[in-house]
Design a protein around this motif. Structure first.
Motif, mmCIF file in Angstrom:
data_model
loop_
_atom_site.group_PDB
_atom_site.id
_atom_site.type_symbol
_atom_site.label_atom_id
_atom_site.label_comp_id
_atom_site.label_asym_id
_atom_site.label_seq_id
_atom_site.Cartn_x
_atom_site.Cartn_y
_atom_site.Cartn_z
ATOM 1 N N GLU A 105 15.085 97.680 -28.094
ATOM 2 C CA GLU A 105 16.213 98.589 -27.790
ATOM 3 C C GLU A 105 15.639 99.806 -27.093
ATOM 4 N N ILE A 106 16.144 100.071 -25.921
ATOM 5 C CA ILE A 106 15.509 101.102 -25.094
ATOM 6 C C ILE A 106 16.604 101.971 -24.451
ATOM 7 N N PRO A 107 16.431 103.282 -24.481
ATOM 8 C CA PRO A 107 17.520 104.150 -24.032
ATOM 9 C C PRO A 107 17.756 104.156 -22.530
ATOM 10 N N ARG A 108 16.720 103.836 -21.753
ATOM 11 C CA ARG A 108 16.862 103.890 -20.288
ATOM 12 C C ARG A 108 16.227 102.658 -19.672
ATOM 13 N N GLN A 109 16.525 102.415 -18.382
ATOM 14 C CA GLN A 109 15.866 101.310 -17.667
ATOM 15 C C GLN A 109 14.525 101.832 -17.114
ATOM 16 N N THR A 110 13.509 101.796 -17.978
ATOM 17 C CA THR A 110 12.203 102.392 -17.661
ATOM 18 C C THR A 110 11.387 101.443 -16.779
ATOM 19 N N ASP A 111 10.175 101.871 -16.436
ATOM 20 C CA ASP A 111 9.306 101.062 -15.562
ATOM 21 C C ASP A 111 9.069 99.659 -16.121
ATOM 22 N N ILE A 112 8.803 99.582 -17.429
ATOM 23 C CA ILE A 112 8.478 98.256 -17.987
ATOM 24 C C ILE A 112 9.700 97.338 -17.955
ATOM 25 N N VAL A 113 10.881 97.911 -18.064
ATOM 26 C CA VAL A 113 12.103 97.089 -18.021
ATOM 27 C C VAL A 113 12.312 96.551 -16.604
ATOM 28 N N ARG A 114 11.883 97.317 -15.636
ATOM 29 C CA ARG A 114 12.091 96.901 -14.243
ATOM 30 C C ARG A 114 11.033 95.903 -13.772
ATOM 31 N N HIS A 115 10.045 95.647 -14.643
ATOM 32 C CA HIS A 115 8.942 94.750 -14.304
ATOM 33 C C HIS A 115 9.180 93.388 -14.968
ATOM 34 N N GLU A 116 8.871 92.287 -14.269
ATOM 35 C CA GLU A 116 9.005 90.959 -14.883
ATOM 36 C C GLU A 116 7.759 90.666 -15.722
ATOM 37 N N THR A 117 7.903 90.743 -17.053
ATOM 38 C CA THR A 117 6.808 90.290 -17.933
ATOM 39 C C THR A 117 7.166 88.867 -18.328
ATOM 40 N N PHE A 118 6.250 87.924 -18.062
ATOM 41 C CA PHE A 118 6.587 86.513 -18.246
ATOM 42 C C PHE A 118 6.378 86.112 -19.718
ATOM 43 N N ALA A 119 7.281 86.592 -20.575
ATOM 44 C CA ALA A 119 7.168 86.398 -22.024
ATOM 45 C C ALA A 119 8.554 86.673 -22.629
ATOM 46 N N PRO A 120 8.760 86.255 -23.878
ATOM 47 C CA PRO A 120 10.106 86.415 -24.474
ATOM 48 C C PRO A 120 10.366 87.834 -24.979
ATOM 49 N N ILE A 121 10.649 88.734 -24.066
ATOM 50 C CA ILE A 121 10.990 90.111 -24.423
ATOM 51 C C ILE A 121 12.391 90.384 -23.865
ATOM 52 N N LEU A 122 13.285 90.797 -24.750
ATOM 53 C CA LEU A 122 14.652 91.096 -24.321
ATOM 54 C C LEU A 122 14.902 92.593 -24.501
ATOM 55 N N TYR A 123 15.110 93.299 -23.391
ATOM 56 C CA TYR A 123 15.391 94.730 -23.449
ATOM 57 C C TYR A 123 16.900 94.927 -23.586
ATOM 58 N N VAL A 124 17.297 95.798 -24.505
ATOM 59 C CA VAL A 124 18.728 96.036 -24.721
ATOM 60 C C VAL A 124 19.069 97.468 -24.325
ATOM 61 N N MET A 125 20.055 97.590 -23.442
ATOM 62 C CA MET A 125 20.516 98.919 -23.008
ATOM 63 C C MET A 125 22.039 98.989 -23.212
ATOM 64 N N THR A 126 22.562 100.216 -23.247
ATOM 65 C CA THR A 126 23.993 100.392 -23.528
ATOM 66 C C THR A 126 24.712 100.938 -22.299
ATOM 67 N N TYR A 127 25.973 100.533 -22.119
ATOM 68 C CA TYR A 127 26.780 101.127 -21.044
ATOM 69 C C TYR A 127 28.165 101.494 -21.556
ATOM 70 N N ARG A 128 28.862 102.347 -20.763
ATOM 71 C CA ARG A 128 30.235 102.704 -21.131
ATOM 72 C C ARG A 128 31.239 102.284 -20.060
ATOM 73 N N THR A 129 30.828 102.354 -18.768
ATOM 74 C CA THR A 129 31.761 101.898 -17.726
ATOM 75 C C THR A 129 31.137 100.717 -16.982
ATOM 76 N N LEU A 130 31.994 99.843 -16.447
ATOM 77 C CA LEU A 130 31.470 98.669 -15.743
ATOM 78 C C LEU A 130 30.610 99.096 -14.552
ATOM 79 N N GLU A 131 31.040 100.160 -13.907
ATOM 80 C CA GLU A 131 30.298 100.662 -12.748
ATOM 81 C C GLU A 131 28.843 100.983 -13.131
#
Ligand code: NAD
Length: 497
Positions: free
Chosen positions: A373-399
């Protein structure tokens, strides 16, 4: 079944498995499966010469007849499905159901290619000149070099191969150095089809064993008209410019960083099933693995709790055993990358559940899939790590959710879970996902062969498999035919002599 029996059932002999320096280990338990001889640069050059000569004969065979060879290949694959599926599992560690699924995908693309062999359609175009007609025709392209990744040892090869053969192009296949045995076994299955077909030229399929340096013989050869390369973006950044330098054609199928948006109206039961299949299947080592979950604040708590419940009970272990859902990572490097990514995620503000070594299974790199669970889309989230890691982020509007979904360098697969048709249509519109694949109420992975497969941005832009992907294996020709007794020029130009 013991490893030896799987190798023997796939018709691999001692001669295949000995005599060289390329060690192939099973990720299941680290056991040495073989020490293979690799090909040299001059071996691959000889393969290219052989393929060129095969092209000169094969391009003249009528396309539906070329389709007959692929029909026979599909039949042989049906017969060998269990054996090849088990070998795929043994060599790359995906669970047996997925190993069998890969072979089924090969069979499916053979079926598609057989039909396609009677539908290599061109166009008839209206000419502005009287007594003239214009046409667009498609002709065989030349030798195709197919480079593949370890995580799908056989299916992406078949997506390319079945179409290339019906389009008239011989193939040289450079499989991953981590999974060469599945390639050798596949070539043997194709040989059976060739024998039944009777009159195919030598060298319609040749397998080049080795690492990137062997792939490079293909990418730099002017005699290889098309390079279709599946693998990391790192590899694509080398291969793309090398082929472009000589004006060759490419189909690039590179890394993904796939997301799912879960809206408040989503069917959470189905969402959980789709998330787990896409995020932990193949131990997170699919190009289409789900890596980012973008959940609406209203359903986040419930969804994450449910996921944690399922993750805690995942059957992790021997991928050949019935009931296992998560097999091993491919090797020690993959394990290190996963550990490093989780460390970085923590440093970037993430809270990690799971991760770490799975208990009770030894010999391979078995890990607990992780939820971060991560508050922002940080560098590691933007990188493809070839392993079973699921990053969870929250949104309020579809946009906001769509901005997050698109704000990564990769553009392969994406999806939304929502029962609100306005939201789902926006997601599929020009204002929505920027990926090559965008799904509604299913996960990002597990594509069917009927659609074109591939992605945008750092995923490379290539398309394989269904739809009009066959056109990549042919050259387009525009024909103007004058059946009048005059010679009018286009654009009304006067040129009297
Ligand atoms: P990789 O890039 O390490 O290797 C892929 C292939 O490229 C191997 O056969 C390798 O030998 C070859 N290669 C490496 N350097 C080369 C060079 N300089 N010239 C020619 N060939 C070279 O990838 P991998 O670890 O085997 O696979 C995982 C990666 O593949 C992930 O990034 C995944 O997302 C991607 N992938 C993409 C798709 C897709 O369709 N988009 C499908 C499967 C895997």
């Amino acid at each position: 079944m013991a490893h030896k029996e799987i190798l023997a059932a796939a018709l691999l002999t001692d001669a295949d498995l000995t005599g060289g320096a390329l060690e192939v280990n099973s990720p299941i338990d680290g056991a040495l499966l073989g020490s293979l001889a690799t090909h040299s640069v001059s071996d691959v050059q000889a393969m290219i010469a052989q393929a060129k000569s095969a092209f000169n004969a094969w391009k003249l065979v009528p396309a539906p007849r070329r389709g007959e060879l692929i029909r026979l290949f599909g039949e042989e694959l049906r017969t060998a499905k269990e054996e090849l599926g088990a070998l795929v599992t043994l060599e790359c560690g995906k669970i047996l159901q997925e190993g069998l699924g890969e072979v089924q995908e090969m069979i499916d693309i053979c079926d598609l290619a057989v039909g396609q062999s009677r539908q290599l359609f061109g166009l008839t175009i209206a000419s502005e000149r009287p007594g003239h007609t214009m046409r667009e025709t498609w002709h065989p392209l030349g030798v195709a070099g197919v480079i593949t990744a370890f995580n799908f040892p056989v299916a992406p090869f078949a997506w390319n191969f079945a179409l290339a053969i019906v389009c008239g192009d011989p193939v040289i296949w450079k499989p991953s150095e981590k999974t060469p045995l599945s390639a050798i076994a596949t070539a043997r299955i194709f040989e059976k089809a060739v024998k039944r077909f009777g009159e195919a030229p030598e060298g319609l399929l040749q397998v080049a064993i080795g690492g990137g340096e062997i792939g490079e013989v293909l990418t730099t050869s002017r005699d290889v008209a098309l390079i279709s390369a599946t693998g990391s973006t790192r590899m694509g950044k080398i291969v793309g410019p090398k082929v472009a330098e000589r004006f060759g054609k490419t189909v690039l199928e590179l890394g993904g960083n796939n997301a799912m948006i879960v809206a408040p109206s989503a069917d959470l039961e189905n969402a959980v099933r789709a998330i787990v299949f896409s995020a932990v299947g193949t131990c997170g080592q699919r190009c289409t693995s789900l890596r980012r979950l973008i959940v609406h604040a209203d359903v986040r708590e419930e969804l994450v709790e449910r996921l944690k419940g399922v993750y805690a009970k995942l059957p992790i272990g021997d991928p050949l055993a019935h009931g296992t859902l998560v097999g091993p990572l491919i090797d020690a490097d993959a394990n290190t990358s996963m550990k490093k990514a989780l460390e970085q995620a923590k440093a970037e503000g993430g809270t990690v559940t799971g991760g770490g070594k799975a208990e009770g299974v030894t010999g391979g790199y078995y890990v607990h899939p992780a939820i971060v669970e991560i508050p922002r889309q940080t560098d590691i989230v933007r990188h493809e790590t070839f392993a079973p890691i699921l990053y969870v982020m929250t949104y309020r509007t579809l946009e906001e959710a769509i901005i997050l979904q698109n704000d990564v360098p990769q553009g392969l697969s994406s999806c939304i879970f929502s029962t609100d048709v306005r939201e789902t249509e926006i997601f599929l519109s020009a204002a929505g996902s920027d990926c090559g694949i965008a799904n509604v109420n299913i996960g990002p992975s597990g594509a069917e062969i009927g659609g074109a497969f591939g992605g945008e941005k750092e995923t490379g832009g290539g398309r394989e498999s269904g739809s009009d992907a066959w056109k990549a294996y042919m050259r387009r020709q525009t024909n103007t035919v004058n059946y009048s007794r005059e010679l009018p020029l286009a654009q009304g130009i006067k040129f009297e002599i």
